[in-house]
Design a protein around this motif. Sequence first.
Motif, short mmCIF file in Angstrom:
data_model
loop_
_atom_site.label_atom_id
_atom_site.label_comp_id
_atom_site.label_asym_id
_atom_site.label_seq_id
_atom_site.Cartn_x
_atom_site.Cartn_y
_atom_site.Cartn_z
N ALA A 2 19.81 18.54 -27.33
CA ALA A 2 19.09 17.64 -26.41
C ALA A 2 17.65 18.11 -26.23
N LEU A 3 17.46 19.43 -26.13
CA LEU A 3 16.08 19.96 -26.00
C LEU A 3 15.22 19.51 -27.17
N THR A 4 15.80 19.62 -28.38
CA THR A 4 15.03 19.24 -29.57
C THR A 4 14.66 17.76 -29.52
N THR A 5 15.64 16.91 -29.13
CA THR A 5 15.33 15.47 -29.08
C THR A 5 14.30 15.15 -27.99
N LEU A 6 14.14 16.07 -27.04
CA LEU A 6 13.13 15.87 -25.99
C LEU A 6 11.81 16.57 -26.38
N SER A 7 11.61 16.73 -27.68
CA SER A 7 10.36 17.30 -28.23
C SER A 7 10.07 18.70 -27.72
N THR A 8 11.12 19.47 -27.46
CA THR A 8 10.94 20.85 -26.97
C THR A 8 11.65 21.80 -27.91
#
Lengths: 261, 248
Positions: free
Chosen positions: A133-139
């Motif tokens: 989820a972090l990755t999909t939130l550009s993080t």
Amino acid sequence: MSVVTASFGTLGRQVLGTLAAIGRVTGFALRVLVHMLRPPYYPRELVGQLLAIGWFSLPVVGLTALFTGGALALQIYAGGARFNAEAVVPSIVAIGMARELGPVLGGLMVAGRVAAAIAAELGTMKVTEQIDALTTLSTNPMKFLAAPRVLAATLTVPLLVAVGDAIGIMGGWLVSTSRLGFNSAVYLQNTADFLQVWDVGSGLVKGAVFGFLVALMGCYHGMNSGRGAQGVGRATTNAVVSASVLILASNYLLTEAFFSA
Amino acid sequence: MIELAGLHKSFGPKAVLRGVDLSVPKGTSTVIIGGSGTGKSVLLKCILGLVEPDAGTITVDGRPARQGDRDAFLARFGMLFQGGALFDSMPVWQNVAFRLLRGTLKMPRAAAREVALDKLRRVGLGPEVADLYPAELSGGMQKRVSLARAIAAEPQIIFFDEPTTGLDPIMSGVINRLIREIVTEMGATALTITHDMSSVRAIADRVAMLHAGKIRWEGPVSDMDAATDPYLTQFISGSADGPIETLR
């Protein structure tokens, strides 16, 4: 012949597996270092980790140092009595705590507390898809999760070691003056006379290295956790064991580098 | 438009995707159906770059997904994860406003909180839940919060991974209706994976069935019931008898 071949095969696979693991951990450590240095930074995460790793480890490190300093004074007194050298208690307690026991025991206690907590937290985040989820939130998870934890541990463990040194020396003083008949002022004067800056400095350098290794192992095993509760449990165990072994191994290497003749 | 061509992915000896070809037209809601373990989630993760495909191409609006600025690419997407994937350590409003509190979309905390409250309202949750932690919410509320997070930054493309799994029929209906309304309102391209046929009928403009690592059937949802593909008809009817092996 086939037994010999099979044995060599097994040995070769073990060696290759170990080398591959070293390579993976080294690559992970380099990526963490790059993310620590390059923006964006997450100061809120860093402050949170400074508190979680540093501040909340103070009681366990302090208690460990207090009892270790007291026991060390009793042991040195008993051993020194065989050579009529009871007077060395203050200097040996101070040097022993600052150079070895403060950083090593402090590091091991932090490994038990912090490496386990980090591995369990990040492992759970992985199996519940929070890291995805972090990755999909550009993080970038390495930057948001691993870098603040490793930086916080590298900064705070030396401070914990410094506090542990002071409390450990105080533990030795307390036992020596209350149980062994030492004069308080003389004990403190001896401690101050024998303790050199590098005795404390080398312990703080060790603390920084141990802090780095503890958080690195927690992050590495947590972010590479297997599935389910069993995977998280295994990651937690591996984090504590590998951090502890690395602390002891690096302690020897650092001691060799700092103090070998 | 999202275009997948010849997508392959294996995990060790197990081939999960064996040449997936699929087009997701812009502004439509496409639902991928298929049994458990057929690679539906892997397909979504390949598009987002969370899983590296072994072969094949993925393009979004004609541009290869793996080229160019990754942050800018991901900024176009929102995703609702199967289990919610809410961050345990943050209160609900910070979960929803995650993208608005950091990175290129960063705004003042007060403004980000207002946006979060607005999005929570959109999914039927009041401001009283904003300061709760995810663990204090029911499964249905967590799904709604996750939906609010997926739409918080007004993405152009939204992925929904099993949006109704683990919910009771009424809450499933609520989530399905919210997804349909939000996708229509925002004009977003939606790609949903599910094996819940009531979700398919509520959400989909188009349906694609993934079976044995390939798209077995694809077409408008209105054609689904009249289709003659035996795999699709068995899946729709939920029958144990048919070409799909029931023991996996």
